[in-house]
Design a protein around this motif. Structure first.
Motif, PDB file in Angstrom:
ATOM      1  N   UNK A 170      82.864   8.090 -70.742  1.00 34.72           N
ATOM      2  CA  UNK A 170      82.065   8.788 -70.070  1.00 34.72           C
ATOM      3  C   UNK A 170      81.029   9.676 -71.233  1.00 34.72           C
ATOM      4  N   UNK A 171      81.898   9.972 -72.136  1.00 31.56           N
ATOM      5  CA  UNK A 171      81.096  10.844 -73.145  1.00 31.56           C
ATOM      6  C   UNK A 171      82.063  10.801 -74.271  1.00 31.56           C
ATOM      7  N   UNK A 172      81.474  11.265 -75.667  1.00 34.48           N
ATOM      8  CA  UNK A 172      82.140  11.565 -76.553  1.00 34.48           C
ATOM      9  C   UNK A 172      81.416  13.149 -77.195  1.00 34.48           C
ATOM     10  N   UNK A 173      82.442  13.621 -77.164  1.00 29.69           N
ATOM     11  CA  UNK A 173      82.418  15.186 -77.526  1.00 29.69           C
ATOM     12  C   UNK A 173      82.866  15.633 -79.026  1.00 29.69           C
ATOM     13  N   UNK A 174      81.972  16.466 -79.438  1.00 26.94           N
ATOM     14  CA  UNK A 174      82.423  17.019 -80.816  1.00 26.94           C
ATOM     15  C   UNK A 174      82.712  18.700 -80.614  1.00 26.94           C
ATOM     16  N   UNK A 175      83.679  18.824 -81.430  1.00 27.74           N
ATOM     17  CA  UNK A 175      83.783  20.694 -81.439  1.00 27.74           C
ATOM     18  C   UNK A 175      82.718  21.272 -82.147  1.00 27.74           C
ATOM     19  N   UNK A 178      90.861  13.077 -71.712  1.00 23.72           N
ATOM     20  CA  UNK A 178      90.559  13.186 -72.970  1.00 23.72           C
ATOM     21  C   UNK A 178      91.593  12.743 -73.913  1.00 23.72           C
ATOM     22  N   UNK A 179      91.045  12.027 -74.953  1.00 23.47           N
ATOM     23  CA  UNK A 179      91.717  11.727 -75.930  1.00 23.47           C
ATOM     24  C   UNK A 179      91.066  12.010 -77.511  1.00 23.47           C
ATOM     25  N   UNK A 180      91.690  12.904 -78.353  1.00 23.49           N
ATOM     26  CA  UNK A 180      91.002  13.688 -79.307  1.00 23.49           C
ATOM     27  C   UNK A 180      91.357  12.896 -80.589  1.00 23.49           C
ATOM     28  N   UNK A 181      90.587  13.001 -81.656  1.00 21.88           N
ATOM     29  CA  UNK A 181      90.565  12.362 -83.037  1.00 21.88           C
ATOM     30  C   UNK A 181      90.382  13.333 -83.941  1.00 21.88           C
ATOM     31  N   UNK A 182      91.073  13.384 -84.945  1.00 21.00           N
ATOM     32  CA  UNK A 182      90.945  14.270 -86.005  1.00 21.00           C
ATOM     33  C   UNK A 182      91.070  13.268 -87.168  1.00 21.00           C
ATOM     34  N   UNK A 183      89.971  12.875 -88.064  1.00 25.58           N
ATOM     35  CA  UNK A 183      89.947  11.980 -88.990  1.00 25.58           C
ATOM     36  C   UNK A 183      89.857  12.572 -90.351  1.00 25.58           C
ATOM     37  N   UNK A 184      90.411  12.101 -91.445  1.00 23.12           N
ATOM     38  CA  UNK A 184      89.887  12.413 -92.627  1.00 23.12           C
ATOM     39  C   UNK A 184      88.453  11.949 -92.947  1.00 23.12           C
ATOM     40  N   UNK A 202      86.438  14.040 -79.317  1.00 22.53           N
ATOM     41  CA  UNK A 202      86.866  13.769 -78.204  1.00 22.53           C
ATOM     42  C   UNK A 202      86.343  12.560 -77.384  1.00 22.53           C
ATOM     43  N   UNK A 203      87.065  11.587 -76.796  1.00 22.51           N
ATOM     44  CA  UNK A 203      86.681  10.456 -76.025  1.00 22.51           C
ATOM     45  C   UNK A 203      87.089  11.119 -74.754  1.00 22.51           C
ATOM     46  N   UNK A 204      86.043  10.959 -73.741  1.00 25.66           N
ATOM     47  CA  UNK A 204      86.289  11.425 -72.331  1.00 25.66           C
ATOM     48  C   UNK A 204      86.164  10.393 -71.214  1.00 25.66           C
ATOM     49  N   UNK A 205      87.199  10.027 -70.870  1.00 29.14           N
ATOM     50  CA  UNK A 205      87.482   8.965 -69.707  1.00 29.14           C
ATOM     51  C   UNK A 205      87.233   9.564 -68.472  1.00 29.14           C
ATOM     52  N   UNK A 254      80.606   6.416 -79.894  1.00 31.40           N
ATOM     53  CA  UNK A 254      79.307   6.549 -79.148  1.00 31.40           C
ATOM     54  C   UNK A 254      78.809   5.231 -78.900  1.00 31.40           C
ATOM     55  N   UNK A 255      78.987   4.287 -79.600  1.00 33.67           N
ATOM     56  CA  UNK A 255      78.417   2.938 -79.186  1.00 33.67           C
ATOM     57  C   UNK A 255      79.450   2.384 -77.986  1.00 33.67           C
ATOM     58  N   UNK A 256      80.427   2.936 -77.565  1.00 35.60           N
ATOM     59  CA  UNK A 256      81.288   2.629 -76.663  1.00 35.60           C
ATOM     60  C   UNK A 256      81.106   3.402 -75.210  1.00 35.60           C
ATOM     61  N   UNK A 257      80.392   4.231 -75.202  1.00 36.56           N
ATOM     62  CA  UNK A 257      79.820   5.075 -73.949  1.00 36.56           C
ATOM     63  C   UNK A 257      79.347   4.272 -72.903  1.00 36.56           C
ATOM     64  N   UNK A 258      79.971   4.346 -71.693  1.00 38.45           N
ATOM     65  CA  UNK A 258      79.354   3.626 -70.510  1.00 38.45           C
ATOM     66  C   UNK A 258      80.409   2.421 -70.298  1.00 38.45           C
ATOM     67  N   UNK A 259      81.164   1.954 -71.219  1.00 33.48           N
ATOM     68  CA  UNK A 259      81.916   0.717 -71.241  1.00 33.48           C
ATOM     69  C   UNK A 259      83.374   0.983 -70.588  1.00 33.48           C
TER      70      UNK A 259
END
Length: 132
Positions: free
Chosen positions: A64-69, A125-131, A80-83, A42-47
Motif C-alpha cells: 500500500x505504501x512505503x513510509x520513512x521515519x 508493516x515490515x521495517x528496514x534499516x540498511x547501511x 517501512x513497507x505497509x501491506x 517505491x517502485x513496487x507500491x500497488x503490486x
C-alpha cells in the motif's frame, strides 16, 4: 491443484498485465540482483504479494505504501513497507512472501492497529534499516 497454485497463477497474470504498463518502474525489481532500498520499494507500491502462512495458507497482500521515519539516522536507510491484506488477520512473525517478479523472500511483519470499525483491510508493516 492447491488454492495456493491457483492464486499464484492468477496473481502472475495480473502482475504481468500491470507490469506491461509499468515496466520502467519495475525494471530494478525484475533483475536477479534485486536489493531492497527505499527506491526499489517505491517502485513496487500497488503490486500484489502473497504471504505464506503455515495454517492459513496463501494470504493476498498489496504493498500500500512505503513510509520513512521523520528522524532517520543519516548513516542508515530506514523505511517501512505497509501491506494491506485481503481481509485475513494473522499475528506478527517471520513469513515467506511471494512476488511474481521478485520470487520468494522472508520478512518479519507486524500488524498495525486498526483505525476503528470499518477501517478497511488489515494492514501490516515490515521495517528496514540498511547501511547507507
Amino acid at each position: 491443484m492447491k488454492r495456493r497454485d491457483i492464486l499464484r497463477a492468477g496473481a502472475s497474470s495480473l502482475a504481468l498485465a500491470g507490469m506491461i504498463g509499468a515496466a520502467p518502474r519495475a525494471a530494478a525489481a525484475a533483475s536477479d540482483n534485486f536489493a531492497w532500498s527505499r527506491a526499489t520499494a517505491l517502485a513496487l507500491v500497488g503490486q500484489s504479494f502473497f504471504l505464506n502462512h503455515p495454517a492459513l495458507r496463501a494470504i493476498g497482500m498489496t504493498l500500500a505504501e512505503v513510509q520513512t521515519p521523520q528522524h532517520a539516522d543519516p548513516q542508515l536507510q530506514q523505511f517501512s513497507l505497509v501491506f494491506a491484506s485481503d481481509g485475513t488477520r494473522f499475528e506478527a512473525g517471520v513469513y515467506e512472501i511471494d512476488h511474481a517478479t521478485l520470487g520468494r523472500f522472508t520478512l518479519f511483519v507486524v500488524p498495525l492497529a486498526a483505525a476503528g470499525k470499518g477501517a478497511g483491510a488489515p494492514r501490516y508493516r515490515a521495517d528496514f534499516s540498511l547501511l547507507a
